[in-house]
Motif scaffolding. Structure first.
Motif, PDB file in Angstrom:
ATOM      1  N   GLY A  93       0.617  -1.281  -0.177  1.00 22.54           N
ATOM      2  CA  GLY A  93       0.336  -0.160   0.285  1.00 22.54           C
ATOM      3  C   GLY A  93       1.022   1.480  -0.121  1.00 22.54           C
ATOM      4  O   GLY A  93       1.747   1.781   0.434  1.00 22.54           O
ATOM      5  N   VAL A  94      -0.058   2.233  -0.831  1.00 25.21           N
ATOM      6  CA  VAL A  94       1.328   3.714  -0.593  1.00 25.21           C
ATOM      7  C   VAL A  94      -0.175   4.513  -0.557  1.00 25.21           C
ATOM      8  O   VAL A  94      -1.391   4.760   0.206  1.00 25.21           O
ATOM      9  CB  VAL A  94       1.446   3.775  -2.023  1.00 25.21           C
ATOM     10  N   SER A  95       0.260   5.581   1.016  1.00 28.66           N
ATOM     11  CA  SER A  95      -1.064   6.607   0.870  1.00 28.66           C
ATOM     12  C   SER A  95      -0.102   8.059   0.743  1.00 28.66           C
ATOM     13  O   SER A  95       1.290   7.792   0.812  1.00 28.66           O
ATOM     14  CB  SER A  95      -0.878   6.740   2.527  1.00 28.66           C
ATOM     15  N   THR A  96      -0.019   8.259  -0.488  1.00 28.68           N
ATOM     16  CA  THR A  96       0.351   9.993  -0.752  1.00 28.68           C
ATOM     17  C   THR A  96      -0.785  11.193  -0.641  1.00 28.68           C
ATOM     18  O   THR A  96      -1.796  10.965  -0.195  1.00 28.68           O
ATOM     19  CB  THR A  96       0.125   9.220  -2.002  1.00 28.68           C
ATOM     20  N   GLN A  97      -0.461  12.446  -0.153  1.00 26.69           N
ATOM     21  CA  GLN A  97      -0.365  13.692  -0.914  1.00 26.69           C
ATOM     22  C   GLN A  97      -1.402  13.307  -1.889  1.00 26.69           C
ATOM     23  O   GLN A  97      -0.778  12.527  -2.908  1.00 26.69           O
ATOM     24  CB  GLN A  97       0.086  14.799  -0.224  1.00 26.69           C
ATOM     25  N   HIS A  98      -2.031  14.746  -2.215  1.00 24.36           N
ATOM     26  CA  HIS A  98      -2.820  14.450  -3.926  1.00 24.36           C
ATOM     27  C   HIS A  98      -1.369  14.815  -5.149  1.00 24.36           C
ATOM     28  O   HIS A  98      -1.940  15.662  -5.948  1.00 24.36           O
ATOM     29  CB  HIS A  98      -3.933  15.431  -4.415  1.00 24.36           C
ATOM     30  N   TYR A  99      -0.550  14.205  -5.463  1.00 23.34           N
ATOM     31  CA  TYR A  99       0.144  13.958  -6.781  1.00 23.34           C
ATOM     32  C   TYR A  99      -0.345  13.169  -7.708  1.00 23.34           C
ATOM     33  O   TYR A  99      -0.022  11.760  -7.347  1.00 23.34           O
ATOM     34  CB  TYR A  99       1.340  13.517  -6.303  1.00 23.34           C
ATOM     35  N   SER A 100      -0.514  14.193  -8.951  1.00 22.58           N
ATOM     36  CA  SER A 100      -1.187  12.623  -9.897  1.00 22.58           C
ATOM     37  C   SER A 100       0.325  11.784 -10.733  1.00 22.58           C
ATOM     38  O   SER A 100       0.497  10.602 -11.156  1.00 22.58           O
ATOM     39  CB  SER A 100      -1.350  13.586 -11.511  1.00 22.58           C
ATOM     40  N   PHE A 101       1.661  12.235  -9.903  1.00 22.77           N
ATOM     41  CA  PHE A 101       3.139  11.565 -10.327  1.00 22.77           C
ATOM     42  C   PHE A 101       2.453  10.150  -9.381  1.00 22.77           C
ATOM     43  O   PHE A 101       3.649   9.967 -10.039  1.00 22.77           O
ATOM     44  CB  PHE A 101       4.492  12.340 -10.190  1.00 22.77           C
ATOM     45  N   ALA A 102       2.236  10.049  -8.708  1.00 16.02           N
ATOM     46  CA  ALA A 102       2.991   9.273  -7.360  1.00 16.02           C
ATOM     47  C   ALA A 102       1.526   8.101  -7.586  1.00 16.02           C
ATOM     48  O   ALA A 102       2.232   6.969  -8.125  1.00 16.02           O
ATOM     49  CB  ALA A 102       1.854  10.087  -5.913  1.00 16.02           C
ATOM     50  N   VAL A 103       0.445   8.701  -8.377  1.00 16.58           N
ATOM     51  CA  VAL A 103      -0.497   7.593  -8.923  1.00 16.58           C
ATOM     52  C   VAL A 103       0.000   7.395 -10.125  1.00 16.58           C
ATOM     53  O   VAL A 103      -0.226   5.231 -10.386  1.00 16.58           O
ATOM     54  CB  VAL A 103      -1.811   8.315  -9.049  1.00 16.58           C
ATOM     55  N   LYS A 104       0.167   7.700 -11.025  1.00 15.49           N
ATOM     56  CA  LYS A 104       1.336   7.475 -12.515  1.00 15.49           C
ATOM     57  C   LYS A 104       2.341   6.293 -12.105  1.00 15.49           C
ATOM     58  O   LYS A 104       2.161   5.694 -12.807  1.00 15.49           O
ATOM     59  CB  LYS A 104       1.710   8.223 -12.690  1.00 15.49           C
ATOM     60  N   ALA A 105       2.900   6.113 -11.281  1.00 18.10           N
ATOM     61  CA  ALA A 105       3.837   5.652 -11.010  1.00 18.10           C
ATOM     62  C   ALA A 105       3.707   4.369 -10.134  1.00 18.10           C
ATOM     63  O   ALA A 105       4.148   3.279 -10.339  1.00 18.10           O
ATOM     64  CB  ALA A 105       4.849   6.386 -10.374  1.00 18.10           C
ATOM     65  N   PHE A 106       2.146   4.352  -9.410  1.00 19.37           N
ATOM     66  CA  PHE A 106       1.891   2.985  -8.596  1.00 19.37           C
ATOM     67  C   PHE A 106       0.931   2.045 -10.490  1.00 19.37           C
ATOM     68  O   PHE A 106       1.028   1.496  -9.934  1.00 19.37           O
ATOM     69  CB  PHE A 106       0.748   3.732  -7.865  1.00 19.37           C
ATOM     70  N   VAL A 107       0.779   3.176 -10.317  1.00 25.18           N
ATOM     71  CA  VAL A 107       0.184   2.223 -12.000  1.00 25.18           C
ATOM     72  C   VAL A 107       1.245   1.339 -12.936  1.00 25.18           C
ATOM     73  O   VAL A 107       1.076  -0.094 -13.295  1.00 25.18           O
ATOM     74  CB  VAL A 107      -0.260   3.499 -12.998  1.00 25.18           C
ATOM     75  N   GLU A 108       2.190   2.592 -12.983  1.00 25.94           N
ATOM     76  CA  GLU A 108       3.479   0.597 -13.754  1.00 25.94           C
ATOM     77  C   GLU A 108       3.633   0.429 -13.369  1.00 25.94           C
ATOM     78  O   GLU A 108       4.744  -0.672 -13.049  1.00 25.94           O
ATOM     79  CB  GLU A 108       4.071   2.398 -13.688  1.00 25.94           C
ATOM     80  N   MET A 109       4.270   0.561 -11.951  1.00 26.06           N
ATOM     81  CA  MET A 109       4.719  -0.454 -10.410  1.00 26.06           C
ATOM     82  C   MET A 109       3.629  -1.976 -10.840  1.00 26.06           C
ATOM     83  O   MET A 109       3.899  -2.907 -11.120  1.00 26.06           O
ATOM     84  CB  MET A 109       4.807   0.133  -9.168  1.00 26.06           C
ATOM     85  N   VAL A 110       2.551  -1.255 -10.518  1.00 26.80           N
ATOM     86  CA  VAL A 110       1.329  -2.280 -10.863  1.00 26.80           C
ATOM     87  C   VAL A 110       1.393  -3.216 -11.687  1.00 26.80           C
ATOM     88  O   VAL A 110       1.128  -4.606 -11.621  1.00 26.80           O
ATOM     89  CB  VAL A 110      -0.020  -1.747 -10.271  1.00 26.80           C
TER      90      VAL A 110
END
Length: 314
Positions: A93-110
């Motif tokens: 799991g990842v918890s993050t402030q609202h950064y689109s790059f953090a979501v994009k990195a999560f997508v690529e990792m998954v």
């Protein structure tokens, strides 16, 4: 005290309802209530306030839950490695402030993993929740930023929760707005130019310190402000109300769309710029999992591709 009781308490806290928890756990609501009361009697504290609106943690209960999560997480790890059921999913799991790059990195990792064998979670949430999630093992990694203004308070909170901060990148403030905004084509924007437009910010909760704000330059006096709870709503407010927010300038168009732009913030003597030190937090003396290491690498790839110099150390 049993592991079953700990699981019951954790589930009740997550659902906020005895009925919902009972349904999730496949037990009767009276049985669940009785089990919790037995635990409260054994440990000598009241874990939950009960009302017609549901249940909520007491201050003693919140502290107890912190330890309960740690113990139950370790139990699940043991089952995952040594249990008879080899089909238990590994969690990340990842918890993050609202950064689109953090979501994009999560997508690529998954994409690199078989999702039938893993349980992934990403939570865009309040700053304090990012810290709490990592502290309580709910998430392995948290993404947030430090600045001259907030770092003393945030670093103290991290230390108290046995967490450490690792810098990824330094950024100066940008004004983020939609491309139809009257200021969108400016080469830079002064604070005075923003006076007639609403400043948008992410809500941090009624009792949260303004040190937890996600937007840089939060100490400035904004004549018009609107708070939002999620990124999609903020983008809609940018278009509908010509709102703006102040951000790092690191935007993922693939997720946020191409209708928005960033313009450098031009500081002055009364409104100086500041540096956002964006990084990730983990528990102290912790080695990142394979998924965690790959997630951080995906963030670094995105930052480098967007012209940001990153700290190459994990």
């Amino acid at each position: 005290m049993t592991l079953q009781q700990l699981r019951y308490v954790i589930t009740i806290s997550e659902t906020g309802s005895l009925n919902k928890a009972a349904e999730f756990l496949y037990v009767s609501q009276p049985s669940l209530t009785s089990t919790v009361k037995e635990l409260e009697k054994e440990i000598g504290i009241t874990i939950f306030h009960r009302s017609g609106k549901g249940v909520s943690l007491t201050s003693d209960g919140a502290e107890f839950l912190l330890y309960a999560r740690q113990i139950y997480s370790q139990y699940e790890s043991l089952l995952e490695k040594y249990g008879k059921n080899g089909n238990l999913k590994r969690k990340f799991g990842v918890s993050t402030q609202h950064y689109s790059f953090a979501v994009k990195a999560f997508v690529e990792m998954v994409k690199s993993f078989d999702t039938s064998k893993y349980e992934f979670a990403i939570r865009e949430t309040k700053t304090k929740d990012v810290i709490n999630d990592v502290s309580t093992h709910k998430s392995e990694i948290g993404i947030l930023y430090l600045s001259d203004f907030n770092q003393k308070i945030i670093r103290r909170l991290l230390s108290t929760n046995n967490l450490e901060f690792h810098k990824l990148v330094d950024c100066k403030a940008y004004v983020y707005l939609w491309k139809g905004h009257p200021l969108a084509k400016e080469s830079s924007i002064h604070f005075s130019q923003l006076a007639e437009y609403p400043c948008l910010s992410f809500e941090q909760g009624d009792n949260s310190s303004f040190y937890f704000t996600e937007e840089i330059l939060s100490t400035n006096e904004y004549p018009r402000t609107i708070k939002a709870c999620d990124r999609a709503t903020m983008l809609n407010l940018m278009i509908g109300l010509n709102g703006y927010t102040l951000c790092s300038g690191i935007i993922c168009e693939e997720l946020n769309g191409t209708d928005f732009t960033t313009v450098p913030f031009e500081d002055d003597d009364l409104n100086p710029n500041s540096v956002m030190e964006i990084g990730y937090i983990i528990r102290k003396n912790t080695i990142l999992s394979h998924m965690g290491s790959q997630y951080i690498e995906e963030i670094k790839k995105f930052l480098i591709a967007n012209g940001k110099e990153t700290d190459t150390r994990l």
